[in-house]
Design a protein around this motif. Structure first.
Motif, PDB file in Angstrom:
ATOM      1  N   PRO A   1      12.942   6.754  -0.921  1.00 39.09           N
ATOM      2  CA  PRO A   1      12.256   7.903  -1.542  1.00 39.09           C
ATOM      3  C   PRO A   1      13.126   9.159  -1.551  1.00 39.09           C
TER       4      PRO A   1
ATOM      5  N   ASN B   1       6.305   4.595   1.483  1.00 42.01           N
ATOM      6  CA  ASN B   1       6.081   5.748   0.601  1.00 42.01           C
ATOM      7  C   ASN B   1       6.330   7.079   1.290  1.00 42.01           C
TER       8      ASN B   1
ATOM      9  N   VAL C   1       6.040  -2.281  -2.739  1.00 45.13           N
ATOM     10  CA  VAL C   1       4.627  -1.946  -2.573  1.00 45.13           C
ATOM     11  C   VAL C   1       3.771  -2.829  -3.475  1.00 45.13           C
ATOM     12  N   PHE C   2       4.255  -3.038  -4.690  1.00 44.50           N
ATOM     13  CA  PHE C   2       3.509  -3.862  -5.639  1.00 44.50           C
ATOM     14  C   PHE C   2       3.364  -5.295  -5.125  1.00 44.50           C
TER      15      PHE C   2
ATOM     16  N   VAL D   1       2.971   0.102   3.503  1.00 46.43           N
ATOM     17  CA  VAL D   1       2.855   0.952   2.311  1.00 46.43           C
ATOM     18  C   VAL D   1       3.070   2.418   2.668  1.00 46.43           C
TER      19      VAL D   1
ATOM     20  N   SER E   1      13.117   4.171  -9.889  1.00 44.64           N
ATOM     21  CA  SER E   1      11.723   4.387  -9.464  1.00 44.64           C
ATOM     22  C   SER E   1      11.006   3.051  -9.369  1.00 44.64           C
TER      23      SER E   1
ATOM     24  N   THR F   1      11.920   1.095  -6.348  1.00 48.49           N
ATOM     25  CA  THR F   1      11.266   1.503  -5.098  1.00 48.49           C
ATOM     26  C   THR F   1       9.786   1.128  -5.077  1.00 48.49           C
ATOM     27  N   LEU F   2       9.191   0.934  -6.242  1.00 46.17           N
ATOM     28  CA  LEU F   2       7.763   0.582  -6.269  1.00 46.17           C
ATOM     29  C   LEU F   2       7.530  -0.916  -6.095  1.00 46.17           C
TER      30      LEU F   2
END
Lengths: 303, 284
Positions: free
Chosen positions: B234, B216, B263-264, B212, B256, B259-260
């Motif tokens: 990023p 990020n 992590v999700f 993570v 966006s 890219t998330l």
């Protein structure tokens, strides 16, 4: 006697050798990646250096310049405001929700996940991008306010309100502190509450005289970490302000100014001096925290 | 102690109020994220006029548009991010566990001093070492490579994880090592065959947080990766903000979200370890 002694030392030698081999990467890392650069940066802070020509010794000039640099003072003020508003606010929210979640509530795992998710995403560029829109003139916040007939400002574009959006972004990531509080609440022995209840203490008195004192070490820990981290916040301010710290330097966090000095204007010497000021500030704040902790942090083992 | 408030009226109301509050707070927190997802499927003209989550008019063009909006297709940036994350992940797992084993289990000269130094490095602001690091890495020609982002991870420089694993190893019964030693196992064998297999929780926590944080991470990737073909997700996303200058929020939101998503997914899969990891060490 001598025989066992020799055998022991042979075993100890073997252990020592294994340890040094295991530690080899770390030692190399400390010298080359951590402590070495740390000392190098101390040296650079006394020089004028732009990457292209050799560093030129200027003594305390960079530090003297910091005293005169009004933009630096602005950055310090912005960072201090950001830290001292957002950290206590975040901890208060985290504690309040941890209290609500503590007493064997149904759906605990679900709530915890929902509240925790923003902590994982909060540092990303994507959320910074989202925040720009949420607090934009036509953003979600103003759309919501519009439902009540309030016409909100362009939060990001207005120097008076831009920092608020960053503070709220920090508060939004309260989930990780909340999880730490939840773990701490679970450590408080039930018999303390029973004893307090027997003495006729109300729920509120139990909170004040049992929960809060027992939690102070964790509140303290969260606060120290929160302050250290928030003094170093970069990504959110960079993305939300479009890399400038604007409008009118209102979101110019310390790290953002340091970045622009080091990598925008190649003032590597000055940026190193700024970094050392940051070390001093973080060190002093931590020391102050520890000093005052004696007055309010309660350790149940009597220390 | 018997649980109170099981059936009484006031207890039930109080619990109801509690749940309403919790749901309200949760909704306020998650709404922006859901709004972003919804907006990525709305025509640009509707995004700022319609705050609702269910698009009345679905527009699927934002994802292909965003994917190809920059100099390279977005897959290039995602792949770069994946390489950096994978390198950091392997580096941290190998180097931090080795270091932690020596700290937690072996006796050697200088251990206490080294441990104190390790704890001290936890407090050092990253910016104070970044400038000289950048100078050094640029002099050996590592700028615009992934090396400055990966190599330090193989040197156990993420003291957080060393600390986490030291704490974990210390909690394991020493009899395990002793028994193996009597059976003639050496230190490396004990480490690989005995300790590591039962340290899955600590390794998983390290892996998840490394994933993570590295995914990020922005600052280091921003300064080291300036060539478009080397940039990570990023950095690319941040350039996208400038490139579109507000022309298409839909595509920006779509990328966006892209890219998330990693992590999700990690959040969904690794929740158990995340919660344990934070609770025991106070990681973010």
């Amino acid at each position: 006697m001598t025989k066992t002694g020799r055998r022991m030392s042979a075993a100890a030698r073997q252990e020592e050798r294994a340890a040094w081999m295991l530690m080899a990467p770390w030692f190399l890392g400390v010298v080359a990646v951590t402590l070495g650069p740390l000392l190098a940066s101390l040296y650079l802070s006394f020089t004028d250096y732009n990457l292209l020509s050799a560093p030129e010794w200027v003594g305390l000039e960079n530090y003297a310049e910091m005293l005169r640099d009004t933009r630096l003072h602005k950055a310090l003020a912005v960072t201090a405001t950001y830290t001292f508003v957002s950290v206590p606010l975040m901890l208060a929210v985290a504690l309040a929700l941890a209290m609500l979640l503590n007493r064997g509530i149904k759906g605990l795992a679900f709530y915890r996940s929902v509240y925790y998710l923003p902590s994982l995403l909060g540092g990303s560029v994507a959320v910074g991008v989202l925040w720009r829109q949420v607090f934009g003139i036509e953003g979600l916040v103003n759309q919501f306010l519009g439902l009540f007939g309030i016409e909100g400002p362009g939060w990001i574009a207005n120097p008076d309100t831009a920092l608020i959006s960053l503070i709220l972004l920090h508060v939004w990531t309260f989930g990780s502190s909340m999880v730490i509080f939840l773990a701490g609440l679970r450590q408080i022995p039930e018999h303390l509450y029973e004893a307090a209840a027997l003495d006729g203490a109300s729920k509120r008195e139990q909170f004040r005289h049992v929960t809060v004192p027992m939690l102070t070490p964790i509140i303290f820990f969260n606060m120290v970490l929160g302050i250290i981290n928030s003094f170093q916040t970069f990504t959110q301010a960079f993305v939300v302000s479009g890399g400038t710290g604007g409008p009118s330097d209102s979101t110019l966090l310390y790290s953002l100014y340091l970045y622009s000095e080091a990598f925008g204007r190649l003032h590597m010497g000055y940026a190193s001096a700024m970094a050392w000021l940051l070390v001093v500030i973080v060190g002093v704040l931590t020391a102050i925290n520890f000093y005052f902790s004696k007055r309010w942090v309660f350790y149940s083992d009597g220390n | 102690m018997p649980r109170r408030g099981g059936g009484t009226g006031t207890g039930r109301i109080r619990r109801l109020v509690k749940h309403v509050m919790l749901i309200l707070v949760g909704t306020v927190m998650i709404y922006p994220l859901l709004w972003m997802v919804a907006s990525a499927f709305k025509p640009d003209a509707l995004i700022f006029r319609d705050p609702s989550l269910l698009p009345t008019d679905i527009d699927l063009s934002h994802f292909p548009n965003g994917w190809s909006a920059l100099a390279h297709p977005f897959s290039v940036y995602l792949l770069n991010s994946a390489i950096v994350v994978l390198g950091a992940l392997i580096g941290n797992l190998v180097s931090c566990s080795m270091t932690a084993y020596a700290f937690a289990r072996l006796r050697w000269r200088g251990r206490k001093v080294s441990f104190a130094i390790m704890l001290l490095t936890l407090m050092v602001p990253i910016y104070v070492i970044l400038v000289p690091q950048y100078v050094a890495f640029s002099q050996i020609g590592w700028v615009n490579t992934f090396l400055p982002l990966i190599v330090p991870k193989f040197l156990a420089t993420d003291a957080f994880f060393v600390f986490l694993m030291v704490q974990f190893f210390r909690g394991l019964p020493r009899e395990l090592d002793e028994a193996a030693k009597i059976d003639g196992a050496g230190y490396w064998r004990i480490f690989f065959r005995i300790l590591l297999p039962i340290s899955v929780p600590a390794l998983a926590t390290t892996a998840i947080f490394t994933f993570v944080w590295t995914w990020n991470d922005f600052f280091a990737q921003l300064i080291y990766l300036t060539k478009p073909e080397m940039q990570t997700a990023p950095v690319a996303l941040r350039n996208f903000v400038d490139a579109t200058a507000g022309a298409s929020w839909g595509s920006l939101f779509a990328m966006s979200i892209v890219t998330l998503i990693p992590v999700f997914i990690v959040f969904l899969v690794g929740q158990k370890y995340l919660v344990k990891g934070i609770a025991t060490t106070g990681l973010k």
